[in-house]
Design a protein around this motif. Structure first.
Motif, PDB file in Angstrom:
ATOM      1  N   THR A  61       1.040  -1.390   0.016  1.00  0.00           N
ATOM      2  CA  THR A  61      -0.251  -0.115   0.029  1.00  0.00           C
ATOM      3  C   THR A  61       0.758   0.957  -0.093  1.00  0.00           C
ATOM      4  OG1 THR A  61      -1.565  -1.279   0.913  1.00  0.00           O
ATOM      5  CG2 THR A  61      -1.802   1.141   0.767  1.00  0.00           C
ATOM      6  N   GLU A  62       1.856   1.270   0.636  1.00  0.00           N
ATOM      7  CA  GLU A  62       3.012   2.499   0.861  1.00  0.00           C
ATOM      8  C   GLU A  62       3.157   2.596  -0.721  1.00  0.00           C
ATOM      9  OE1 GLU A  62       4.001   3.661   3.372  1.00  0.00           O
ATOM     10  OE2 GLU A  62       2.794   2.182   5.011  1.00  0.00           O
ATOM     11  N   LYS A 103      -2.984   6.897   3.496  1.00  0.00           N
ATOM     12  CA  LYS A 103      -1.594   6.998   3.297  1.00  0.00           C
ATOM     13  C   LYS A 103      -0.996   8.003   2.788  1.00  0.00           C
ATOM     14  CE  LYS A 103      -0.683   3.102   5.220  1.00  0.00           C
ATOM     15  NZ  LYS A 103       0.862   2.990   5.402  1.00  0.00           N
TER      16      LYS A 103
END
Length: 481
Positions: A61-62, A103
């Motif tokens: 996801t980063e 994020k």
């Protein structure tokens, strides 16, 4: 300065460093001595349809969030930059708020944000509400848009827009994926997805992982916990002990799981698939063919080194063609490889069914190949279970040793081996198994030929063996030939 003043100054510096790492997080992404190499591979990839299949906490996801921020800001280090319009697609608005949206906000510097449009909540506390759109100041002097969508809105909410990219955070329904592909079409935009494969063998498995349509725009990689250098290894071991084998495959390794099970579960692309290299001619062993007319004809070239490691170094895989056509392609590839001939003919092993004559021809496939200067031997061992077990031992034996390596260029064999599953009759499902059959024929042929004969070894190796024997017998005056 007094000692207390020095200590106070050091603490002030540490607090400032912590603030910068928190508020300027993107400046520290993969910049230290320790880097997440697979995240960088994802960012560098030029494919228009990129996916990361990763376990939880693997870092997938980063890299999706950073990719979106780089594109919006116009500072992508590996892409052509411009103002962009993109969507971030989550499974639901709650998941959007807690994961992808959080994020994105963590990587966006405050001074980069021109405006935020909210669905719920106030933009002064955007992180606790649900965002519709973030307007980002692009380095080119204009604005980029990061829009947020959720799959629970339904496909109709994904119509109409023209976009530069879509990021899927976790697996979307297929109809939404197809709709989003249409959104990026006119701008030649990109799709990228980051997901943990928890739903089994869905459309993503077939369309992206197996790439059944052989779309050259599709690329993927798998991330596991071991790929994330920032995870604590002791915590990984503790958490792994609490998971079942199926959960480990998806949550730790990012692998797809199936109730029926892969035939070759030992296969791991990270180890069994390798970059092509110049193979010594002395290693060349056999060509193996599984014939097909309407179905694909699968043909691979196999090499074997002196330690018994097998390499699949080239392939011909095509359907709807005549034997004359296949023979011409096989000869062309063999010529390029410098494959040896016997009495002017190429030799190969082939399914024994090739001996049968069909209504379409007065000659068998074996005879038709012979007419094209390819001598095929149908004397192959077709024992299914012995063959499968032998291939398994080459992929990875009980001691963890791998002896079967497939060149990345052999895309059809790789695709088949990833989609080769057990059926309900204690036998593999009879689908897309042409390369699997001729791989089995070849491996079984090695039962009678476990190692290269001395005559097939290179001059260097023969001389090496001679020197060893002479040394053991105490002789002197030996020389290299």
């Amino acid at each position: 300065m007094t000692e207390s003043e020095i200590v106070g100054a050091i603490k002030d510096i540490e607090r400032e460093q912590d603030r910068r790492k928190r508020e300027w997080k993107i400046d520290y992404y993969n910049t230290g001595e320790i880097k997440h190499e697979k995240q960088l591979l994802f960012h560098k990839c030029k494919a228009k349809n990129r996916w990361v299949f990763g376990g939880n906490r693997s870092g997938k996801t980063e890299c999706g969030a950073v990719e979106a921020v780089w594109l919006a800001r116009g500072i992508h280090p590996y892409k052509d930059n411009k103002p962009t319009d993109g969507w971030v697609v989550s499974l639901s608005q709650q998941v959007q708020r807690d994961v992808a949206q959080s994020k994105i906000l963590s990587y966006l510097k405050r001074e980069w944000i021109d405006d935020i449009v909210m669905i719920t909540g106030k933009k002064g506390g955007a992180s606790s509400g649900v965002i519709d759109t973030i307007y980002v100041k692009n380095v080119f002097g204009s604005l980029s848009k990061i829009g947020f969508k959720s799959c629970d809105q339904g496909r109709e909410k994904f119509q109409g827009a023209s976009l530069d990219y879509v990021w899927f955070d976790e697996e979307p329904p297929e109809d939404i994926y197809i709709e989003c592909k249409m959104r990026v079409l006119d701008r030649c935009g990109m799709i990228f997805g980051t997901m943990t494969p928890l739903k089994g063998l869905t459309w993503v498995y077939n369309t992206i992982y197996l790439n059944e349509r052989r779309d050259s725009d599709i690329w993927y990689e798998q991330m596991e916990w071991a790929d994330n250098p920032y995870l604590n290894k002791e915590e990984i071991e503790k958490f792994s002990a609490t998971l079942s084998e199926d959960e480990l495959q998806s949550r730790k390794y990012g692998h797809f799981a199936s109730a029926s099970g892969l035939v070759y579960s030992e296969f791991d692309e990270n180890y069994n698939v390798i970059d092509p290299f110049d193979v010594p001619i002395e290693w060349y062993d056999k060509i193996s063919i599984d014939p097909g007319l309407h179905n694909p004809l699968s043909c691979h070239w196999y090499a074997c080194d002196y330690d018994g490691n097998v390499y699949v170094i080239a392939e011909h895989y095509e359907s709807g063609k005549t034997v004359d056509y296949h023979a011409a392609r096989i000869k062309e590839i063999s010529e390029r490889l410098g494959w040896p001939k016997r009495h002017g003919r190429i030799e190969a092993i082939i399914d024994s069914a090739a001996n049968q004559k069909t209504l379409a021809s007065e000659k068998s496939v074996t005879e038709l190949f012979y007419d094209n200067d390819i001598l095929v031997s149908p004397q192959v061992n077709k024992d299914m279970f012995s063959g499968i077990n032998k291939v398994k031992s080459y992929l990875k034996n009980t001691l963890g040793r791998r002896r079967l390596f497939i060149f990345k260029s052999c895309v059809n064999m790789i695709r088949e081996i990833k989609g080769y599953f057990w059926g309900n009759q204690d036998a593999p499902i009879k689908k897309d198994d042409h390369a699997m059959d001729e791989l089995r024929y070849y491996i079984m042929s090695r039962l009678e030929n476990k190692e290269k004969s001395k005559e097939a070894q290179s001059i260097i190796r023969n001389n090496k063996n001679k020197l060893i024997r002479q040394h053991r017998h105490g002789s002197s005056g030996y020389r290299l030939n």
